[in-house]
Design a protein around this motif. Sequence first.
Motif, PDB file in Angstrom:
ATOM      1  N   ASP A 123     -14.958   9.160 -24.598  1.00  0.00           N
ATOM      2  CA  ASP A 123     -14.815   8.277 -23.436  1.00  0.00           C
ATOM      3  C   ASP A 123     -15.537   8.857 -22.221  1.00  0.00           C
ATOM      4  O   ASP A 123     -16.223   8.133 -21.483  1.00  0.00           O
ATOM      5  CB  ASP A 123     -13.334   8.070 -23.113  1.00  0.00           C
ATOM      6  N   ALA A 124     -15.382  10.166 -22.015  1.00  0.00           N
ATOM      7  CA  ALA A 124     -16.020  10.812 -20.871  1.00  0.00           C
ATOM      8  C   ALA A 124     -17.538  10.781 -20.998  1.00  0.00           C
ATOM      9  O   ALA A 124     -18.257  10.552 -20.009  1.00  0.00           O
ATOM     10  CB  ALA A 124     -15.524  12.257 -20.748  1.00  0.00           C
ATOM     11  N   LEU A 125     -18.045  10.989 -22.196  1.00  0.00           N
ATOM     12  CA  LEU A 125     -19.493  11.007 -22.412  1.00  0.00           C
ATOM     13  C   LEU A 125     -20.088   9.606 -22.317  1.00  0.00           C
ATOM     14  O   LEU A 125     -21.210   9.430 -21.848  1.00  0.00           O
ATOM     15  CB  LEU A 125     -19.804  11.646 -23.766  1.00  0.00           C
ATOM     16  N   HIS A 126     -19.336   8.600 -22.737  1.00  0.00           N
ATOM     17  CA  HIS A 126     -19.788   7.221 -22.536  1.00  0.00           C
ATOM     18  C   HIS A 126     -19.907   6.901 -21.048  1.00  0.00           C
ATOM     19  O   HIS A 126     -20.825   6.187 -20.625  1.00  0.00           O
ATOM     20  CB  HIS A 126     -18.820   6.235 -23.197  1.00  0.00           C
ATOM     21  N   LYS A 127     -18.973   7.417 -20.263  1.00  0.00           N
ATOM     22  CA  LYS A 127     -19.017   7.170 -18.819  1.00  0.00           C
ATOM     23  C   LYS A 127     -20.262   7.780 -18.185  1.00  0.00           C
ATOM     24  O   LYS A 127     -20.789   7.259 -17.193  1.00  0.00           O
ATOM     25  CB  LYS A 127     -17.752   7.722 -18.149  1.00  0.00           C
ATOM     26  N   VAL A 128     -20.748   8.874 -18.768  1.00  0.00           N
ATOM     27  CA  VAL A 128     -21.990   9.481 -18.279  1.00  0.00           C
ATOM     28  C   VAL A 128     -23.156   8.519 -18.507  1.00  0.00           C
ATOM     29  O   VAL A 128     -24.061   8.418 -17.677  1.00  0.00           O
ATOM     30  CB  VAL A 128     -22.252  10.835 -18.974  1.00  0.00           C
ATOM     31  N   GLY A 129     -23.118   7.794 -19.660  1.00  0.00           N
ATOM     32  CA  GLY A 129     -24.177   6.803 -19.844  1.00  0.00           C
ATOM     33  C   GLY A 129     -24.538   6.450 -21.268  1.00  0.00           C
ATOM     34  O   GLY A 129     -25.015   5.350 -21.527  1.00  0.00           O
ATOM     35  N   THR A 130     -24.362   7.357 -22.219  1.00  0.00           N
ATOM     36  CA  THR A 130     -24.822   7.077 -23.581  1.00  0.00           C
ATOM     37  C   THR A 130     -24.001   5.967 -24.236  1.00  0.00           C
ATOM     38  O   THR A 130     -22.795   5.854 -24.035  1.00  0.00           O
ATOM     39  CB  THR A 130     -24.774   8.349 -24.452  1.00  0.00           C
ATOM     40  N   LYS A 131     -24.673   5.145 -25.034  1.00  0.00           N
ATOM     41  CA  LYS A 131     -24.021   3.978 -25.634  1.00  0.00           C
ATOM     42  C   LYS A 131     -23.348   4.289 -26.968  1.00  0.00           C
ATOM     43  O   LYS A 131     -22.265   3.795 -27.267  1.00  0.00           O
ATOM     44  CB  LYS A 131     -25.045   2.853 -25.828  1.00  0.00           C
ATOM     45  N   ILE A 132     -24.005   5.101 -27.799  1.00  0.00           N
ATOM     46  CA  ILE A 132     -23.505   5.401 -29.142  1.00  0.00           C
ATOM     47  C   ILE A 132     -23.300   6.911 -29.261  1.00  0.00           C
ATOM     48  O   ILE A 132     -24.183   7.693 -28.886  1.00  0.00           O
ATOM     49  CB  ILE A 132     -24.491   4.928 -30.228  1.00  0.00           C
ATOM     50  N   ILE A 133     -22.152   7.306 -29.788  1.00  0.00           N
ATOM     51  CA  ILE A 133     -21.846   8.723 -29.971  1.00  0.00           C
ATOM     52  C   ILE A 133     -21.440   8.966 -31.420  1.00  0.00           C
ATOM     53  O   ILE A 133     -20.631   8.226 -31.984  1.00  0.00           O
ATOM     54  CB  ILE A 133     -20.710   9.181 -29.037  1.00  0.00           C
ATOM     55  N   THR A 134     -22.028   9.991 -32.020  1.00  0.00           N
ATOM     56  CA  THR A 134     -21.543  10.503 -33.297  1.00  0.00           C
ATOM     57  C   THR A 134     -21.122  11.956 -33.089  1.00  0.00           C
ATOM     58  O   THR A 134     -21.857  12.734 -32.491  1.00  0.00           O
ATOM     59  CB  THR A 134     -22.609  10.425 -34.403  1.00  0.00           C
ATOM     60  N   VAL A 135     -19.936  12.298 -33.576  1.00  0.00           N
ATOM     61  CA  VAL A 135     -19.438  13.671 -33.514  1.00  0.00           C
ATOM     62  C   VAL A 135     -19.233  14.133 -34.951  1.00  0.00           C
ATOM     63  O   VAL A 135     -18.341  13.648 -35.658  1.00  0.00           O
ATOM     64  CB  VAL A 135     -18.118  13.777 -32.734  1.00  0.00           C
ATOM     65  N   THR A 136     -20.069  15.053 -35.412  1.00  0.00           N
ATOM     66  CA  THR A 136     -19.968  15.524 -36.792  1.00  0.00           C
ATOM     67  C   THR A 136     -18.792  16.485 -36.917  1.00  0.00           C
ATOM     68  O   THR A 136     -18.605  17.380 -36.098  1.00  0.00           O
ATOM     69  CB  THR A 136     -21.270  16.201 -37.228  1.00  0.00           C
TER      70      THR A 136
END
Length: 314
Positions: free
Chosen positions: A211-224
């Motif tokens: 959620d915090a990283l989306h607020k920075v701006g990126t649309k899609i996140i993958t966490v391996t």
Amino acid sequence: MKKVYCIGEVLIDFVAERQGSDLSKANQFTKKAGGAPANVACAISKLGGNGIFIGSVGNDPFGKFLLKTLKNEGVDVSLTQLSDTFTTLAFVSLSEDGERDFVFSRGADKELKYNPDLRKNLPGNILHLGAATALLGGPLEKTYGRYLFDGLTKDMFICFDPNFRIDLWKDDEETFIKKCMPFVEKSHLCKFSSEEAQLISGKEDLHDACDALHKVGTKIITVTLGKEGTLLSMNGNKKVIPSVKVTPVDTTGAGDAFIGCLLYQISDLGNFEPVFEDFSLLEKMVATANKAGAITTTNYGAIVALPTKDQLDK
């Protein structure tokens, strides 16, 4: 099929196989081609995609070995530069469960210079930025920022992988976080390990981190998440996509295989819009990319272990 421009370091991994995780006790090393962005370019090419590597190697036997290795895997290295500085080296230890430790001897990768002639080839393609050494200063860091700007102005699909290496940043993690932020803000897709997501977001819980990283701006996140799979987050949707069970011997390159396979699938769409709109499509893509990462852990070395399309299909 779109072209995927992978920018960053390529280096020699001297791997201490079956000698434990303490490098001071290792006495035998095997030479392997490595470097996260180069691995990603190879992963894409081995699957039948258009992987293009842009980096700098030394004009020495190690640099020539790296270029030959990438060419043999079908990677376009025509934009790779030769430097009078010695090729970058990494010394890697492997514990019994395949986990790694790194010590770097940095060299030619930092000398990459910006090539303005490349701009005409960029529109509508994919830009992958792997940051293991790219944020450590020198011409490479400036070049990195300029290609990010080009990606934004040329309607590229931009992917960022911070590739955090503790040996490179010692006690200066705050600088690393600060330098990552413009790339997290501007990239369409960010690939993190769980440790990277927690470090850069400042959040312990991975859902809060996304959620915090989306607020920075990126649309899609993958966490391996290693053997647990991958946490996928987009448009308020989050889901852990399970991996396949394997017996790992070397986790080197698994994350690069994952993101390379994911970018290969995106490049094959011809149109980026479905990626931002269809979470179920991304789920299927991530499940396939998880297979690529898992297969890579079953062999020693990164590039040699990357799967082909036939291996992935089986």
